[in-house]
Design an enzyme around this catalytic site. Structure first.
Site, PDB file in Angstrom:
ATOM      1  N   PHE A 159       0.860  -1.171   0.000  1.00 37.12           N
ATOM      2  CA  PHE A 159       0.000   0.000   0.000  1.00 37.12           C
ATOM      3  C   PHE A 159       0.900   1.225   0.000  1.00 37.12           C
ATOM      4  CE2 PHE A 159      -2.291   3.561   1.769  1.00 37.12           C
ATOM      5  CZ  PHE A 159      -3.441   3.538   1.008  1.00 37.12           C
TER       6      PHE A 159
ATOM      7  N   ASP B 112       9.674   2.992   1.525  1.00 37.04           N
ATOM      8  CA  ASP B 112       8.475   3.746   1.880  1.00 37.04           C
ATOM      9  C   ASP B 112       8.286   3.619   3.395  1.00 37.04           C
ATOM     10  OD1 ASP B 112       5.962   4.696   2.462  1.00 37.04           O
ATOM     11  OD2 ASP B 112       4.982   3.761   0.743  1.00 37.04           O
TER      12      ASP B 112
ATOM     13  N   LYS C  34       3.203  11.406   6.766  1.00 41.76           N
ATOM     14  CA  LYS C  34       2.429  11.222   7.982  1.00 41.76           C
ATOM     15  C   LYS C  34       3.054  11.910   9.197  1.00 41.76           C
ATOM     16  CE  LYS C  34      -0.096   7.124   6.463  1.00 41.76           C
ATOM     17  NZ  LYS C  34      -1.318   7.848   6.096  1.00 41.76           N
TER      18      LYS C  34
END
Length: 401
Positions: A141, A226, A255
């Site tokens: 994801f 990531d 984030k």
């Protein structure tokens, strides 16, 4: 109708239904706790998918944002501003890298990494035009843009959004043999999550990430990590790759970099890699804006203390010990994760992940489900041991009911 029901009905009437939130309407939050419109308090055990690593309303971050709000918030990249150089230099130092390309959202940063790898492949490695390949892992994801979903294996994320972007090869996550077989002369990068969050907090086998690092170095391929969810303290280290003493060619961050205050993301790499760009080839109006830089600089300063990494490590050890005791009780099939991050597979007969999440919500604990009967636990790193234990008590009570 209650205040919550009224607010939810209004939201459903005027918003696209691309999410299925738990039926709670938050009006304020502090630390690891949130309060709804009716005054009920909930322990946040999700932390905005790691965007809130430092808790809600963290005073240092709020003060940094307030001070910058009084000065200047946006210049666009048409001009320099006085927070930009420090942000780039300090983030590069934190990552043991040289250069930073700031963006806003995680998906933007992943898109930037993909574009960078391709340009590096053509300009530096010498791959034939339009032949660059990027190897990714199944169950990944990385976001929801059309390019990113083109290399997703989640049918729900892909359905009805084609045609899809070519140039990606998908291999099983954790399979080093498959990874090695996928690398060719046209491979410009391997893009991986060191721990797959949305897939259920999947941790690869020991040695896998170090093996990927070795293969990419041998084949002159960029290793792109990531760390949008796994990085910046979540796993007990600044970066999840540190658990295998691996430094990639490129970090993708987001984030928690914005401290739960503003969207901040970045690609961090070497000058050789990011130096392939020339003015006008890539950019973002809001990327690297003064407000974002001010907040992110405070995040970096907080991470330099090591306090949050240590809390995630110590409390994470306790979390996983307690969750591990549930395995084999007839309620939990498996527990995975690292630091203050866990995926808990509920025995299907006990309920779906959504049903367990709703029962926990009724008891004042907020988590989120994924992939059927799995729930994710990722509280803010500032959570107290007492609050963490209370949240675990509620999970035990739900599973025993």
């Amino acid at each position: 109708m209650s205040a919550s029901e009224s607010a939810i009905a209004a939201a459903e009437a005027h918003s696209a239904h691309n999410y299925h939130p738990l039926p709670i309407v938050v009006t304020s939050a502090e630390g690891a706790w949130m309060t709804d419109v009716e005054g009920r308090r909930y322990l946040d055990m999700l932390a905005g998918y790691s965007a809130l690593n430092f808790g809600h309303g963290n005073r240092r971050l709020i003060d940094a944002a307030k001070a910058q709000l009084e000065r200047v918030t946006l210049t666009s990249r048409a001009f320099y501003h006085d927070r930009f150089a420090d942000f780039c230099a300090q983030l590069a130092e934190l990552c043991q890298m040289e250069s930073v390309l700031p963006m806003n959202t995680g998906a933007e940063a992943v898109e930037t990494a993909v574009k960078t790898a391709r340009k590096w492949g053509y300009r530096v490695k010498g791959v034939v035009d339009n032949m660059a390949k990027i190897v990714v892992a199944s169950n990944n994801f990385h976001g929801r843009t059309t390019t990113i979903i083109s290399f997703s294996t989640d049918a729900e994320a892909r359905a009805d959004f084609g045609p899809y972007t070519p140039g990606f090869e998908i291999v099983p996550y954790g399979d080093l043999t498959a990874m090695e077989a996928a690398l060719t002369e046209n491979t410009v990068a391997v893009l991986l999550e060191p721990i797959q969050g949305e897939a259920g907090v999947l941790v690869p086998p020991p040695g896998y990430l170090a093996g990927v690092r070795r293969l990419t170095q041998e084949r002159n391929v960029l290793f792109i990590a990531d760390e949008i969810q796994s990085g910046l303290g979540r796993t007990g280290r600044t970066f999840a790759l540190e658990h295998e003493s691996v430094v990639p060619d490129m970090y993708v961050l987001g984030k928690a970099l914005g401290g739960g205050v503003v969207p901040v993301s970045a690609v961090v790499s070497s000058q050789e890699v990011l130096g392939v760009y020339r003015p006008g080839e890539h950019g973002s109006t809001f990327g690297g804006n003064p407000l974002a830089c001010a907040v992110a600089l405070e995040v970096i300063a907080m991470l330099r203390t090591g306090e949050y990494q240590q809390r995630a490590s110590e409390l994470g050890e306790h979390l996983h010990h307690e969750l591990g005791l549930l395995v084999g009780t007839g309620a939990v099939e498996a527990v995975r994760g690292r630091g203050l991050w866990a995926g808990v597979d509920i025995v299907p007969e006990r309920g779906t992940g959504r049903e367990i999440s709703e029962k926990l919500m009724d008891r004042g604990v907020l988590v989120k489900d994924t992939h059927g009967s799995t729930i994710r636990i990722a509280p803010p790193l500032v959570i107290s041991k007492e609050d963490l234990d209370w949240g675990l008590d509620q999970l035990r009570a739900v599973l025993a009911s």
